[in-house]
Design a protein around this motif. Structure first.
Motif, PDB file in Angstrom:
ATOM      1  N   TRP A 166       0.818  -1.220   0.000  1.00  8.63           N
ATOM      2  CA  TRP A 166       0.000   0.000   0.000  1.00  8.63           C
ATOM      3  C   TRP A 166       0.849   1.266   0.000  1.00  8.63           C
ATOM      4  N   LEU A 167       2.095   1.188   0.422  1.00  2.26           N
ATOM      5  CA  LEU A 167       2.977   2.360   0.398  1.00  2.26           C
ATOM      6  C   LEU A 167       3.470   2.686  -1.009  1.00  2.26           C
ATOM      7  N   ILE A 168       3.310   1.751  -1.933  1.00  2.00           N
ATOM      8  CA  ILE A 168       3.728   1.999  -3.318  1.00  2.00           C
ATOM      9  C   ILE A 168       3.014   3.232  -3.867  1.00  2.00           C
ATOM     10  N   THR A 169       1.744   3.411  -3.517  1.00  2.00           N
ATOM     11  CA  THR A 169       0.995   4.578  -4.015  1.00  2.00           C
ATOM     12  C   THR A 169       1.511   5.890  -3.438  1.00  2.00           C
ATOM     13  N   ASP A 170       2.247   5.815  -2.334  1.00  2.00           N
ATOM     14  CA  ASP A 170       2.840   7.014  -1.726  1.00  2.00           C
ATOM     15  C   ASP A 170       4.241   7.289  -2.260  1.00  2.00           C
ATOM     16  N   GLY A 171       4.645   6.522  -3.268  1.00  2.00           N
ATOM     17  CA  GLY A 171       5.956   6.734  -3.872  1.00  2.00           C
ATOM     18  C   GLY A 171       7.070   5.928  -3.232  1.00  2.00           C
ATOM     19  N   VAL A 172       6.720   4.982  -2.372  1.00  2.00           N
ATOM     20  CA  VAL A 172       7.731   4.151  -1.723  1.00  2.00           C
ATOM     21  C   VAL A 172       7.857   2.847  -2.509  1.00  2.00           C
ATOM     22  N   PRO A 173       8.980   2.638  -3.199  1.00  2.00           N
ATOM     23  CA  PRO A 173       9.141   1.402  -3.973  1.00  2.00           C
ATOM     24  C   PRO A 173       9.193   0.182  -3.057  1.00  2.00           C
ATOM     25  N   LEU A 174       8.733  -0.929  -3.584  1.00  2.00           N
ATOM     26  CA  LEU A 174       8.798  -2.199  -2.869  1.00  2.00           C
ATOM     27  C   LEU A 174       9.842  -3.061  -3.558  1.00  2.00           C
ATOM     28  N   SER A 175      10.860  -3.469  -2.825  1.00  2.00           N
ATOM     29  CA  SER A 175      11.905  -4.337  -3.369  1.00  2.00           C
ATOM     30  C   SER A 175      11.805  -5.697  -2.705  1.00  2.00           C
ATOM     31  N   ILE A 176      11.646  -6.707  -3.543  1.00  2.00           N
ATOM     32  CA  ILE A 176      11.589  -8.093  -3.084  1.00  2.00           C
ATOM     33  C   ILE A 176      12.545  -8.882  -3.974  1.00  2.00           C
ATOM     34  N   GLU A 177      13.510  -9.522  -3.341  1.00  2.00           N
ATOM     35  CA  GLU A 177      14.538 -10.277  -4.052  1.00  2.00           C
ATOM     36  C   GLU A 177      15.208  -9.365  -5.071  1.00  2.00           C
ATOM     37  N   ASN A 178      15.130  -9.727  -6.350  1.00  2.00           N
ATOM     38  CA  ASN A 178      15.810  -8.973  -7.404  1.00  2.00           C
ATOM     39  C   ASN A 178      14.815  -8.126  -8.203  1.00  2.00           C
ATOM     40  N   VAL A 179      13.721  -7.720  -7.559  1.00  2.00           N
ATOM     41  CA  VAL A 179      12.642  -7.010  -8.240  1.00  2.00           C
ATOM     42  C   VAL A 179      12.267  -5.759  -7.446  1.00  2.00           C
ATOM     43  N   THR A 180      12.030  -4.667  -8.164  1.00  2.00           N
ATOM     44  CA  THR A 180      11.529  -3.439  -7.564  1.00  2.00           C
ATOM     45  C   THR A 180      10.189  -3.116  -8.212  1.00  2.00           C
ATOM     46  N   ALA A 229       3.253   8.755 -14.500  1.00  2.00           N
ATOM     47  CA  ALA A 229       2.178   8.593 -15.485  1.00  2.00           C
ATOM     48  C   ALA A 229       1.116   7.605 -15.006  1.00  2.00           C
ATOM     49  N   GLY A 230       1.258   7.095 -13.794  1.00  2.00           N
ATOM     50  CA  GLY A 230       0.265   6.178 -13.255  1.00  2.00           C
ATOM     51  C   GLY A 230       0.413   4.756 -13.751  1.00  2.00           C
ATOM     52  N   LYS A 231       1.627   4.344 -13.969  1.00  2.00           N
ATOM     53  CA  LYS A 231       1.892   2.973 -14.392  1.00  2.00           C
ATOM     54  C   LYS A 231       2.620   2.238 -13.267  1.00  2.00           C
ATOM     55  N   LEU A 232       2.238   0.998 -13.080  1.00  2.00           N
ATOM     56  CA  LEU A 232       2.922   0.154 -12.106  1.00  2.00           C
ATOM     57  C   LEU A 232       4.114  -0.462 -12.828  1.00  2.00           C
ATOM     58  N   LEU A 233       5.308  -0.108 -12.390  1.00  2.00           N
ATOM     59  CA  LEU A 233       6.526  -0.609 -13.015  1.00  2.00           C
ATOM     60  C   LEU A 233       7.055  -1.776 -12.202  1.00  2.00           C
ATOM     61  N   VAL A 234       7.233  -2.901 -12.874  1.00  2.00           N
ATOM     62  CA  VAL A 234       7.829  -4.088 -12.267  1.00  2.00           C
ATOM     63  C   VAL A 234       9.199  -4.216 -12.924  1.00  2.00           C
ATOM     64  N   ILE A 253      13.431  -5.056 -17.761  1.00  2.00           N
ATOM     65  CA  ILE A 253      14.684  -5.682 -17.351  1.00  2.00           C
ATOM     66  C   ILE A 253      15.781  -4.646 -17.553  1.00  2.00           C
ATOM     67  N   THR A 254      16.584  -4.448 -16.523  1.00  7.53           N
ATOM     68  CA  THR A 254      17.637  -3.440 -16.577  1.00  7.53           C
ATOM     69  C   THR A 254      18.977  -4.048 -16.177  1.00  7.53           C
TER      70      THR A 254
END
Length: 112
Positions: A11-25, A31-36, A89-90
């Motif tokens: 739920w903090l993702i909407t506040d601009g706090v990225p969620l990092s799990i393993e090798n994924v952010t 623009a209102g897109k969920l970036l995985v 993928i980056t």
């Protein structure tokens, strides 16, 4: 991070706090897109290949689908905020990231 912490962090993702799990952010852009965003396992940029990168992209999508099945909060977050999901993928180059490939609106993109 345990399951309960992940549920709260989603739920903090909407506040601009990225969620990092393993090798994924996972984060929301302006623009209102969920970036995985996943990071390639390739150590040297010159060894990055299109085939391996698109395979990593597919693995990233499958991993996010498994997260969504574990945490229904992702579906709620996406629907309540009318988000579209993009997969990237980056290549990690210290303080910088270099985009390798993505899937946006079902279209594969190659950047190198």
């Amino acid at each position: 991070m345990d399951s309960e912490q992940i549920r709260k962090r989603i739920w903090l993702i909407t506040d601009g706090v990225p969620l990092s799990i393993e090798n994924v952010t996972i984060r929301i852009d302006r623009a209102g897109k969920l970036l995985v965003i996943g990071w390639t396992n390739t150590f040297y940029l010159e060894n990055v290949t299109k085939v391996k990168s698109f395979l990593e992209l597919e693995n990233l999508k499958q991993y996010f689908m498994s997260l969504k099945s574990q945490f229904e909060e992702f579906d709620s977050l996406i629907s309540l905020n009318n988000l579209t999901t993009e997969y990237h993928i980056t290549f990690n180059e210290g303080k910088n990231a270099i985009g390798i490939c993505s899937e946006i609106n079902g279209e594969l993109n190659w950047y190198l």
